[in-house]
Design a protein around this motif. Structure first.
Motif, PDB file in Angstrom:
ATOM      1  N   SER A 104      51.127  41.689  33.172  1.00  0.00           N
ATOM      2  CA  SER A 104      50.466  41.437  31.898  1.00  0.00           C
ATOM      3  C   SER A 104      49.398  42.477  31.622  1.00  0.00           C
ATOM      4  N   SER A 105      49.252  42.833  30.359  1.00  0.00           N
ATOM      5  CA  SER A 105      48.215  43.789  29.976  1.00  0.00           C
ATOM      6  C   SER A 105      46.821  43.205  30.099  1.00  0.00           C
ATOM      7  N   ASP A 106      46.710  41.871  30.273  1.00  0.00           N
ATOM      8  CA  ASP A 106      45.399  41.262  30.478  1.00  0.00           C
ATOM      9  C   ASP A 106      44.742  41.772  31.741  1.00  0.00           C
ATOM     10  N   ALA A 107      45.571  42.291  32.685  1.00  0.00           N
ATOM     11  CA  ALA A 107      45.012  42.785  33.943  1.00  0.00           C
ATOM     12  C   ALA A 107      44.148  44.012  33.744  1.00  0.00           C
ATOM     13  N   LEU A 108      44.153  44.605  32.527  1.00  0.00           N
ATOM     14  CA  LEU A 108      43.380  45.814  32.284  1.00  0.00           C
ATOM     15  C   LEU A 108      41.903  45.518  32.083  1.00  0.00           C
ATOM     16  N   ARG A 109      41.549  44.288  31.879  1.00  0.00           N
ATOM     17  CA  ARG A 109      40.154  43.949  31.631  1.00  0.00           C
ATOM     18  C   ARG A 109      39.375  44.021  32.940  1.00  0.00           C
ATOM     19  N   GLU A 110      38.353  44.851  32.959  1.00  0.00           N
ATOM     20  CA  GLU A 110      37.572  45.020  34.180  1.00  0.00           C
ATOM     21  C   GLU A 110      36.594  43.859  34.331  1.00  0.00           C
ATOM     22  N   PRO A 111      36.194  43.499  35.593  1.00  0.00           N
ATOM     23  CA  PRO A 111      35.301  42.359  35.794  1.00  0.00           C
ATOM     24  C   PRO A 111      33.876  42.665  35.359  1.00  0.00           C
ATOM     25  N   THR A 112      33.190  43.531  36.051  1.00  0.00           N
ATOM     26  CA  THR A 112      31.851  44.001  35.701  1.00  0.00           C
ATOM     27  C   THR A 112      31.725  45.388  36.290  1.00  0.00           C
ATOM     28  N   ARG A 113      30.533  45.987  36.126  1.00  0.00           N
ATOM     29  CA  ARG A 113      30.294  47.286  36.724  1.00  0.00           C
ATOM     30  C   ARG A 113      29.910  47.166  38.197  1.00  0.00           C
ATOM     31  N   SER A 114      29.775  45.976  38.702  1.00  0.00           N
ATOM     32  CA  SER A 114      29.364  45.757  40.084  1.00  0.00           C
ATOM     33  C   SER A 114      30.547  45.973  41.032  1.00  0.00           C
ATOM     34  N   LEU A 115      30.336  46.784  42.077  1.00  0.00           N
ATOM     35  CA  LEU A 115      31.395  46.990  43.064  1.00  0.00           C
ATOM     36  C   LEU A 115      31.636  45.726  43.873  1.00  0.00           C
ATOM     37  N   GLY A 116      30.589  44.909  44.029  1.00  0.00           N
ATOM     38  CA  GLY A 116      30.760  43.640  44.728  1.00  0.00           C
ATOM     39  C   GLY A 116      31.685  42.704  43.974  1.00  0.00           C
ATOM     40  N   ALA A 117      31.482  42.613  42.654  1.00  0.00           N
ATOM     41  CA  ALA A 117      32.360  41.779  41.828  1.00  0.00           C
ATOM     42  C   ALA A 117      33.773  42.338  41.818  1.00  0.00           C
ATOM     43  N   LEU A 118      33.880  43.663  41.763  1.00  0.00           N
ATOM     44  CA  LEU A 118      35.199  44.294  41.807  1.00  0.00           C
ATOM     45  C   LEU A 118      35.913  43.962  43.109  1.00  0.00           C
ATOM     46  N   SER A 119      35.180  43.967  44.220  1.00  0.00           N
ATOM     47  CA  SER A 119      35.778  43.660  45.516  1.00  0.00           C
ATOM     48  C   SER A 119      36.363  42.257  45.533  1.00  0.00           C
ATOM     49  N   ILE A 120      35.626  41.303  44.985  1.00  0.00           N
ATOM     50  CA  ILE A 120      36.102  39.920  44.956  1.00  0.00           C
ATOM     51  C   ILE A 120      37.368  39.811  44.113  1.00  0.00           C
ATOM     52  N   VAL A 121      37.345  40.434  42.936  1.00  0.00           N
ATOM     53  CA  VAL A 121      38.507  40.366  42.040  1.00  0.00           C
ATOM     54  C   VAL A 121      39.722  41.030  42.682  1.00  0.00           C
ATOM     55  N   LEU A 122      39.510  42.192  43.296  1.00  0.00           N
ATOM     56  CA  LEU A 122      40.623  42.901  43.921  1.00  0.00           C
ATOM     57  C   LEU A 122      41.236  42.102  45.060  1.00  0.00           C
ATOM     58  N   VAL A 123      40.396  41.569  45.942  1.00  0.00           N
ATOM     59  CA  VAL A 123      40.923  40.817  47.088  1.00  0.00           C
ATOM     60  C   VAL A 123      41.683  39.576  46.610  1.00  0.00           C
ATOM     61  N   LEU A 124      41.148  38.891  45.601  1.00  0.00           N
ATOM     62  CA  LEU A 124      41.833  37.708  45.073  1.00  0.00           C
ATOM     63  C   LEU A 124      43.169  38.071  44.448  1.00  0.00           C
ATOM     64  N   ARG A 125      43.252  39.237  43.809  1.00  0.00           N
ATOM     65  CA  ARG A 125      44.519  39.661  43.212  1.00  0.00           C
ATOM     66  C   ARG A 125      45.498  40.141  44.280  1.00  0.00           C
ATOM     67  N   GLN A 126      44.972  40.725  45.345  1.00  0.00           N
ATOM     68  CA  GLN A 126      45.842  41.322  46.348  1.00  0.00           C
ATOM     69  C   GLN A 126      46.389  40.303  47.341  1.00  0.00           C
ATOM     70  N   ILE A 127      45.650  39.249  47.608  1.00  0.00           N
ATOM     71  CA  ILE A 127      45.975  38.396  48.747  1.00  0.00           C
ATOM     72  C   ILE A 127      47.348  37.741  48.611  1.00  0.00           C
ATOM     73  N   PHE A 128      47.791  37.497  47.384  1.00  0.00           N
ATOM     74  CA  PHE A 128      49.112  36.893  47.182  1.00  0.00           C
ATOM     75  C   PHE A 128      50.003  37.772  46.309  1.00  0.00           C
ATOM     76  N   ASP A 129      49.788  39.095  46.361  1.00  0.00           N
ATOM     77  CA  ASP A 129      50.648  39.994  45.605  1.00  0.00           C
ATOM     78  C   ASP A 129      51.821  40.440  46.468  1.00  0.00           C
ATOM     79  N   PRO A 130      52.825  41.116  45.904  1.00  0.00           N
ATOM     80  CA  PRO A 130      54.029  41.469  46.676  1.00  0.00           C
ATOM     81  C   PRO A 130      53.786  42.206  47.995  1.00  0.00           C
ATOM     82  N   PRO A 131      52.907  43.221  48.057  1.00  0.00           N
ATOM     83  CA  PRO A 131      52.733  43.895  49.361  1.00  0.00           C
ATOM     84  C   PRO A 131      52.205  42.964  50.437  1.00  0.00           C
ATOM     85  N   ARG A 132      51.210  42.148  50.089  1.00  0.00           N
ATOM     86  CA  ARG A 132      50.608  41.267  51.085  1.00  0.00           C
ATOM     87  C   ARG A 132      51.553  40.135  51.493  1.00  0.00           C
TER      88      ARG A 132
END
Length: 209
Positions: free
Chosen positions: A107-135
């Protein structure tokens, strides 16, 4: 030594092929367009990829040990179904879910960034990755084959290579690639291979092979 190299290459191939065009790559490429080619952004994305991949590889291996009862040196029975068969059936279900993700357009909704915080980005990335195809794929392969460290490291390197492409190219370039036949065809082909793998698991579990 040779088997170690082949397992690492297997993990790398899984991480590379199943990550291309995924939601985490989209997010990193979108953030790159918003904030520029920031090195902290790339390093944060790589760190999250390693953490999520290693966690899932370890979890898969631990589940495999629990199911087949390696600590006691004997298979555990669940009614009339052996633990190995249960392991394979569970793996087939998870792999089918992985294939659905690969077949389904991102979905193109995935293009919306969380915030400028790298900490917030880390949380969003891990949550998206943990149940994605590679993992999910590395979770099942580590459950069946073991060697979570080698498989996880290889898969993480492959996933990091895809994230680097997203960081380097930016979203506008990747969007054209992702909607093109090359990346879409690759994701469909990988999904088909995973479906075949799941079918093979079912056949073995039911004693038909």
């Amino acid at each position: 030594m040779a088997s170690t190299i082949w397992l690492a290459l297997l993990g790398f191939a899984m991480g590379l092929c199943t990550s291309l065009g995924g939601r985490d790559q989209r997010l990193v490429s979108a953030l790159r367009d918003s904030f520029g080619a920031s090195l902290p952004l790339l390093l944060t994305a790589w760190f999250c990829a390693f953490v999520s991949t290693c966690v899932m590889a370890w979890a898969g291996h631990s589940l495999g040990i629990a199911l087949i009862g390696l600590e006691q040196g004997e298979a555990v029975l669940f009614g009339t179904v052996t633990a190995v068969a249960l392991q394979l059936l569970f793996g087939a279900i998870v792999l089918l879910g992985t294939a659905v993700q690969l077949f389904w357009p991102v979905s193109s909704d995935a293009l919306r960034e969380p915030t400028r915080s790298l900490g917030a980005l880390s949380i969003v990335l891990v949550l998206r990755q943990i149940f994605d195809p590679p993992r999910l794929t590395i979770f099942i392969v580590a459950m069946v084959l073991g060697a979570p460290l080698i498989l996880g490291f290889g898969c993480a390197i492959g996933a990091c290579a895809v994230l680097f492409i997203g960081w380097h190219r930016g979203n506008l370039s990747l969007h054209r690639l992702r909607e093109g036949r090359l990346v879409r065809g690759l994701r469909m082909a990988v999904g088909a291979v995973i479906v075949i793998m799941a079918a093979r698991f079912v056949i073995i579990a039911l004693g038909l092979a």
